[in-house]
Design a protein around this motif. Structure first.
Motif, mmCIF file in Angstrom:
data_model
loop_
_atom_site.group_PDB
_atom_site.id
_atom_site.type_symbol
_atom_site.label_atom_id
_atom_site.label_comp_id
_atom_site.label_asym_id
_atom_site.label_seq_id
_atom_site.Cartn_x
_atom_site.Cartn_y
_atom_site.Cartn_z
ATOM 1 N N GLY A 1 95.451 -3.398 99.181
ATOM 2 C CA GLY A 1 96.308 -3.652 98.030
ATOM 3 C C GLY A 1 97.421 -4.596 98.424
ATOM 4 N N GLY A 2 97.962 -5.330 97.470
ATOM 5 C CA GLY A 2 99.072 -6.225 97.752
ATOM 6 C C GLY A 2 98.778 -7.694 97.517
ATOM 7 N N SER A 3 97.522 -8.032 97.188
ATOM 8 C CA SER A 3 97.165 -9.427 96.882
ATOM 9 C C SER A 3 96.162 -9.416 95.740
ATOM 10 C CB SER A 3 96.550 -10.110 98.109
ATOM 11 O OG SER A 3 95.253 -9.589 98.380
ATOM 12 N N ALA A 4 95.940 -10.588 95.156
ATOM 13 C CA ALA A 4 94.994 -10.661 94.034
ATOM 14 C C ALA A 4 93.604 -10.208 94.460
ATOM 15 C CB ALA A 4 94.952 -12.087 93.494
ATOM 16 N N LYS A 5 93.148 -10.653 95.633
ATOM 17 C CA LYS A 5 91.812 -10.280 96.112
ATOM 18 C C LYS A 5 91.710 -8.781 96.350
ATOM 19 C CE LYS A 5 90.712 -14.682 98.375
ATOM 20 N NZ LYS A 5 90.430 -15.354 99.682
ATOM 21 N N THR A 6 92.734 -8.203 96.983
ATOM 22 C CA THR A 6 92.663 -6.773 97.276
ATOM 23 C C THR A 6 92.834 -5.934 96.014
ATOM 24 O OG1 THR A 6 95.018 -6.701 97.845
ATOM 25 C CG2 THR A 6 93.448 -7.108 99.636
ATOM 26 N N GLY A 7 93.484 -6.492 94.992
ATOM 27 C CA GLY A 7 93.553 -5.798 93.717
ATOM 28 C C GLY A 7 92.186 -5.633 93.093
ATOM 29 N N VAL A 8 91.345 -6.656 93.204
ATOM 30 C CA VAL A 8 89.965 -6.563 92.717
ATOM 31 C C VAL A 8 89.201 -5.513 93.503
ATOM 32 C CG1 VAL A 8 87.784 -7.811 92.487
ATOM 33 C CG2 VAL A 8 89.941 -8.946 91.899
ATOM 34 N N ILE A 9 89.396 -5.485 94.817
ATOM 35 C CA ILE A 9 88.737 -4.474 95.653
ATOM 36 C C ILE A 9 89.170 -3.076 95.230
ATOM 37 C CG2 ILE A 9 88.624 -3.523 97.992
ATOM 38 C CD1 ILE A 9 88.770 -6.425 99.024
ATOM 39 N N ASN A 10 90.456 -2.877 95.026
ATOM 40 C CA ASN A 10 90.940 -1.557 94.614
ATOM 41 C C ASN A 10 90.359 -1.140 93.268
ATOM 42 O OD1 ASN A 10 92.457 -0.694 96.782
ATOM 43 N ND2 ASN A 10 94.387 -1.516 96.030
ATOM 44 N N ARG A 11 90.271 -2.075 92.332
ATOM 45 C CA ARG A 11 89.675 -1.748 91.031
ATOM 46 C C ARG A 11 88.239 -1.285 91.206
ATOM 47 N NH1 ARG A 11 88.149 -6.846 88.144
ATOM 48 N NH2 ARG A 11 86.385 -6.523 89.554
ATOM 49 N N ASP A 12 87.480 -1.984 92.034
ATOM 50 C CA ASP A 12 86.073 -1.638 92.232
ATOM 51 C C ASP A 12 85.918 -0.313 92.970
ATOM 52 O OD1 ASP A 12 85.425 -3.971 90.928
ATOM 53 O OD2 ASP A 12 84.896 -5.085 92.744
ATOM 54 N N LEU A 13 86.771 -0.074 93.971
ATOM 55 C CA LEU A 13 86.734 1.214 94.672
ATOM 56 C C LEU A 13 87.019 2.354 93.701
ATOM 57 C CD1 LEU A 13 88.731 0.302 97.912
ATOM 58 C CD2 LEU A 13 86.291 0.846 97.816
ATOM 59 N N ALA A 14 88.012 2.159 92.846
ATOM 60 C CA ALA A 14 88.379 3.204 91.895
ATOM 61 C C ALA A 14 87.286 3.426 90.856
ATOM 62 C CB ALA A 14 89.690 2.843 91.206
ATOM 63 N N THR A 15 86.605 2.358 90.486
ATOM 64 C CA THR A 15 85.483 2.491 89.544
ATOM 65 C C THR A 15 84.388 3.362 90.153
ATOM 66 O OG1 THR A 15 85.964 0.330 88.564
ATOM 67 C CG2 THR A 15 83.742 1.215 88.233
ATOM 68 N N ALA A 16 84.102 3.153 91.440
ATOM 69 C CA ALA A 16 83.095 3.968 92.131
ATOM 70 C C ALA A 16 83.562 5.412 92.265
ATOM 71 C CB ALA A 16 82.791 3.369 93.498
ATOM 72 N N ALA A 17 84.841 5.601 92.542
ATOM 73 C CA ALA A 17 85.380 6.957 92.644
ATOM 74 C C ALA A 17 85.266 7.681 91.312
ATOM 75 C CB ALA A 17 86.837 6.903 93.099
ATOM 76 N N HIS A 18 85.565 6.972 90.238
ATOM 77 C CA HIS A 18 85.466 7.560 88.905
ATOM 78 C C HIS A 18 84.034 7.970 88.575
ATOM 79 C CE1 HIS A 18 86.296 8.242 84.665
ATOM 80 N NE2 HIS A 18 85.373 7.352 84.328
ATOM 81 N N ALA A 19 83.076 7.167 88.983
ATOM 82 C CA ALA A 19 81.669 7.440 88.669
ATOM 83 C C ALA A 19 81.107 8.623 89.454
ATOM 84 C CB ALA A 19 80.822 6.203 88.942
ATOM 85 N N THR A 20 81.717 8.945 90.590
ATOM 86 C CA THR A 20 81.160 9.966 91.482
ATOM 87 C C THR A 20 82.039 11.199 91.645
ATOM 88 O OG1 THR A 20 82.138 8.836 93.390
ATOM 89 C CG2 THR A 20 79.858 8.259 92.807
ATOM 90 N N GLY A 21 83.279 11.158 91.150
ATOM 91 C CA GLY A 21 84.185 12.287 91.313
ATOM 92 C C GLY A 21 84.781 12.401 92.696
ATOM 93 N N VAL A 22 84.714 11.328 93.473
ATOM 94 C CA VAL A 22 85.217 11.334 94.841
ATOM 95 C C VAL A 22 86.705 10.979 94.838
ATOM 96 C CG1 VAL A 22 85.041 10.157 97.074
ATOM 97 C CG2 VAL A 22 82.970 10.763 95.819
ATOM 98 N N PRO A 23 87.561 11.747 95.504
ATOM 99 C CA PRO A 23 88.978 11.379 95.611
ATOM 100 C C PRO A 23 89.150 10.040 96.321
ATOM 101 C CG PRO A 23 88.662 13.682 96.185
ATOM 102 C CD PRO A 23 87.289 13.072 96.090
ATOM 103 N N ILE A 24 90.275 9.371 96.050
ATOM 104 C CA ILE A 24 90.514 8.050 96.632
ATOM 105 C C ILE A 24 91.986 7.893 96.994
ATOM 106 C CG2 ILE A 24 90.857 7.002 94.354
ATOM 107 C CD1 ILE A 24 89.603 4.431 95.485
#
Length: 381
Positions: free
Chosen positions: A66-89
């Motif tokens: 987190g902290g840059s435009a590129k890492t913001g996209v990564i965080n969004r995608d990680l959170a999307t996967a967490a949401h789909a699986t119920g895994v804490p993040i």
């Protein structure tokens, strides 16, 4: 500079994923196979509890970025996967947000893409209470993670060189917030003495985060023109060593660092972890294959962990602590030198549970058997 450093971290972390990092001490932990220990799959639950928290699964996506435009996209995608699986993040360090509030959204996407999930805010040990509350409020965080990273800071060209105030600040933060505080290393491990100290500071749990995964001292040294801190590569204790060392220290333990597959998850749970996290491997999957690939990996890991529990006769993740395990190689040598008796680990089904070897541990047997790894005198602690 901060945004560029965050992007460098991702690039260098992925490079590490593609290179050999030597011995992984999870390979020196082996389950004793009992051919009649298996149970029926419907009997198996993946739920775990610690520090007043109830998680549906014992696997979590650990702190990354987190902290840059590129890492913001990564965080969004990680959170999307967490949401789909119920895994804490967990978020990456939010220090960049404290320095530059304009990058807030690169962290906030963790909650936006995962509105009902379990989200952990991550700060460093020098964060003010005011900034901690800013981080918690931004993510509507369910827990707070404070990271310890002296080796990384030492190798970092612009890193901190003052560590003496960290313990007092951790205690201050733990007393000020109303959500569980988890203290974690960033890949160099927490010793028993450190975990005992954290208990006195009032934290709720400790993520031992040992050697074997992403090496942040190596990453920071890679940002140096001369690479003059190469001697810090591989600094610290492995995750397996930390779990054995810190057992019975009085804090719930989480495990991350060098976790490559569901068998490593099961090994860590058998050594006393309440839940097990991974970062680098999940990041590589995401960047190589996208969100769908990461969702598939997380679902596969959960399914395979349940399969391992079924075969081993462990109805819950905690019941894996009643399974017989053998410790070998350098990990056993570490235990010998730290005064840890590993023999009871190989005899759990015949001692402490009143169960014959080869039979399925009774529900809750792990509580009675425990890890039984610390036959120590006070002088060895």
């Amino acid at each position: 500079m901060s945004a560029q450093r965050k992007d460098d971290h991702v690039r260098l972390a992925i490079e590490q994923q593609h290179t050999h990092r030597g011995i992984n001490q999870f390979d020196e932990v082996a389950f004793v196979h009992h051919a009649l220990a298996g149970i029926d799959r419907p009997q198996v639950s993946l739920a775990t509890s610690f520090a007043g928290l109830d998680w549906p699964v014992p696997i979590y996506i650990n702190a990354m970025t987190g902290g840059s435009a590129k890492t913001g996209v990564i965080n969004r995608d990680l959170a999307t996967a967490a949401h789909a699986t119920g895994v804490p993040i967990a978020s990456g360090s939010m220090h960049a947000y404290f320095k530059d509030p304009s990058c807030a959204h690169t962290f906030q996407v963790l909650r936006e893409a995962n509105p009902d999930g379990f989200v952990i805010a991550n700060v460093n040990a020098t964060a003010s209470v005011e900034n901690v509350w800013r981080a918690v409020d931004l993510l509507q965080a369910n827990a707070l993670q404070i990271h310890l990273n002296t080796a990384q800071e030492t190798a970092m060209p612009e890193g901190d060189r003052s560590f003496g105030s960290w313990a007092a600040q951790i205690e201050k933060i733990a007393a000020a917030v109303d959500i569980p505080v988890i203290v974690k290393e960033v890949g160099n491990g927490l010793s028993r003495q450190t975990v005992l100290a954290l208990k006195e500071l009032g934290v709720a749990a400790a993520d031992v985060s040992g050697r074997g995964g992403t090496d942040f001292a190596r990453i920071e040294n890679g940002r140096r023109e001369l690479g003059e801190y190469a001697f810090l590569h591989g600094w610290g204790q492995s995750t397996a060593a930390c779990l054995l060392d810190a057992h019975g220290a009085g804090l719930p333990l989480l495990a991350s660092g060098g976790v490559r597959h569901p068998l490593d998850v099961a090994r860590a749970l058998a050594l006393g972890a309440k839940a097990v996290g991974s970062s680098g491997g999940f990041l590589r999957t995401l960047l190589d294959g996208g969100v769908d690939a990461l969702v598939g990996q997380l679902r596969t890991w959960l399914d395979q962990l349940a399969a391992l529990q079924t075969m081993l006769g462990a109805r819950t993740p905690a019941d894996l602590q009643a399974c017989d395990v053998l410790i070998s190689g350098g990990l056993r040598e570490f235990c010998d030198q730290r005064g840890i008796d590993t023999r009871p680990l190989a005899q759990r089904t015949t001692t402490g549970t009143a169960q014959a070897a080869g039979s399925s541990p009774a529900p809750g047997a792990a509580t009675g058997a425990g890890v039984a790894a610390h036959d120590r005198t006070e002088s060895t602690r």
